[in-house]
Design a protein around this motif. Structure first.
Motif, PDB file in Angstrom:
ATOM      1  N   ILE A  58      -0.610  64.370  41.756  1.00 54.69           N
ATOM      2  CA  ILE A  58       0.571  64.275  42.617  1.00 54.69           C
ATOM      3  C   ILE A  58       0.518  65.451  43.571  1.00 54.69           C
ATOM      4  O   ILE A  58      -0.185  66.435  43.331  1.00 54.69           O
ATOM      5  CB  ILE A  58       1.889  64.270  41.805  1.00 54.69           C
ATOM      6  CG1 ILE A  58       2.008  65.492  40.903  1.00 54.69           C
ATOM      7  CG2 ILE A  58       2.019  63.011  40.980  1.00 54.69           C
ATOM      8  CD1 ILE A  58       3.300  65.532  40.107  1.00 54.69           C
ATOM      9  N   SER A  59       1.234  65.354  44.672  1.00 55.37           N
ATOM     10  CA  SER A  59       1.144  66.424  45.663  1.00 55.37           C
ATOM     11  C   SER A  59       1.849  67.684  45.162  1.00 55.37           C
ATOM     12  O   SER A  59       2.846  67.612  44.428  1.00 55.37           O
ATOM     13  CB  SER A  59       1.760  65.982  46.996  1.00 55.37           C
ATOM     14  OG  SER A  59       3.169  65.990  46.936  1.00 55.37           O
ATOM     15  N   TYR A  62       5.521  67.968  46.234  1.00 54.84           N
ATOM     16  CA  TYR A  62       6.392  67.068  45.476  1.00 54.84           C
ATOM     17  C   TYR A  62       6.659  67.633  44.080  1.00 54.84           C
ATOM     18  O   TYR A  62       7.808  67.637  43.611  1.00 54.84           O
ATOM     19  CB  TYR A  62       5.797  65.669  45.384  1.00 54.84           C
ATOM     20  CG  TYR A  62       6.740  64.673  44.761  1.00 54.84           C
ATOM     21  CD1 TYR A  62       7.842  64.204  45.481  1.00 54.84           C
ATOM     22  CD2 TYR A  62       6.569  64.226  43.469  1.00 54.84           C
ATOM     23  CE1 TYR A  62       8.732  63.301  44.913  1.00 54.84           C
ATOM     24  CE2 TYR A  62       7.447  63.323  42.900  1.00 54.84           C
ATOM     25  CZ  TYR A  62       8.534  62.871  43.626  1.00 54.84           C
ATOM     26  OH  TYR A  62       9.417  61.993  43.060  1.00 54.84           O
ATOM     27  N   GLU A  65       9.180  70.320  44.303  1.00 56.96           N
ATOM     28  CA  GLU A  65      10.543  69.800  44.467  1.00 56.96           C
ATOM     29  C   GLU A  65      11.082  69.247  43.149  1.00 56.96           C
ATOM     30  O   GLU A  65      12.268  69.401  42.848  1.00 56.96           O
ATOM     31  CB  GLU A  65      10.579  68.723  45.550  1.00 56.96           C
ATOM     32  CG  GLU A  65      10.387  69.294  46.936  1.00 56.96           C
ATOM     33  CD  GLU A  65      10.343  68.236  48.018  1.00 56.96           C
ATOM     34  OE1 GLU A  65       9.832  67.121  47.761  1.00 56.96           O
ATOM     35  OE2 GLU A  65      10.834  68.520  49.116  1.00 56.96           O
ATOM     36  N   LYS A  71      14.103  66.645  43.636  1.00 57.33           N
ATOM     37  CA  LYS A  71      13.666  65.242  43.637  1.00 57.33           C
ATOM     38  C   LYS A  71      13.851  64.648  42.255  1.00 57.33           C
ATOM     39  O   LYS A  71      13.613  65.304  41.250  1.00 57.33           O
ATOM     40  CB  LYS A  71      12.186  65.111  44.025  1.00 57.33           C
ATOM     41  CG  LYS A  71      11.870  65.519  45.438  1.00 57.33           C
ATOM     42  CD  LYS A  71      12.370  64.501  46.420  1.00 57.33           C
ATOM     43  CE  LYS A  71      11.956  64.916  47.816  1.00 57.33           C
ATOM     44  NZ  LYS A  71      12.461  64.058  48.826  1.00 57.33           N
ATOM     45  N   ALA A  73      12.227  62.388  39.939  1.00 57.46           N
ATOM     46  CA  ALA A  73      10.892  61.821  39.772  1.00 57.46           C
ATOM     47  C   ALA A  73      10.942  60.543  38.945  1.00 57.46           C
ATOM     48  O   ALA A  73      11.775  60.398  38.050  1.00 57.46           O
ATOM     49  CB  ALA A  73       9.977  62.836  39.101  1.00 57.46           C
TER      50      ALA A  73
END
Length: 149
Positions: A58-59, A62, A65, A71, A73
């Motif tokens: 995953i980035s 991201y 966050e 975020k 998830a």
């Protein structure tokens, strides 16, 4: 007289101002708790955000966050991050659940405990899959709480 002095006036409110209630700490959000668990585990392992993000595919922004609770998830992302940390999704959710229970207990606890509340340790009789019937377990933040994944 200057313009500044002539434009000053007393303001009288038409309605009384509402009384400000003491602010209670906000209810913890699940995304904050899960992010806190992921960050705590990553830091305990001495790993970088980049390392875990690459292992989870995953980035890095991201994952950052998610760790900061910005975020929400998906379960797939959480499972990938957990696996990259050597955990499974149930571990992450259980740790977040423990934190939620401890925060909820702290919110409901009176501000100044009485002398009888200090040093008291209760036990709970277990009667199910959490332990054999008749076994004694301490009741703490997770006493009697069973999380199923």
């Amino acid at each position: 007289m200057s313009i500044r002095v002539t434009n000053q006036a007393d303001v009288i409110p038409l309605r009384p101002l509402p009384a400000v209630a003491p602010a209670l700490p906000r209810e913890p959000l699940w995304r904050d708790l899960v992010g806190e668990v992921l960050r705590r585990e990553r830091q305990a392992q001495g790993r970088t955000l980049k390392d875990v993000a690459e292992a989870a595919r995953i980035s890095m922004p991201y994952l950052s966050e998610v760790e900061r609770g910005l975020k929400e998830a998906s379960s797939e992302v959480l499972a990938a991050a957990a696996q990259a940390l050597g955990l499974n999704l149930a571990d992450v959710l259980a740790l977040a659940g423990e934190r939620l229970v401890s925060l909820a207990a702290a919110r409901s606890r009176p501000r100044s405990p009485g002398p009888s509340a200090v040093g008291v340790h209760r036990t709970v009789r277990s009667t199910g899959p959490a332990g054999p019937v008749g076994a004694m377990r301490p009741s703490g933040p997770m006493g009697g709480v069973l999380l199923a994944a």
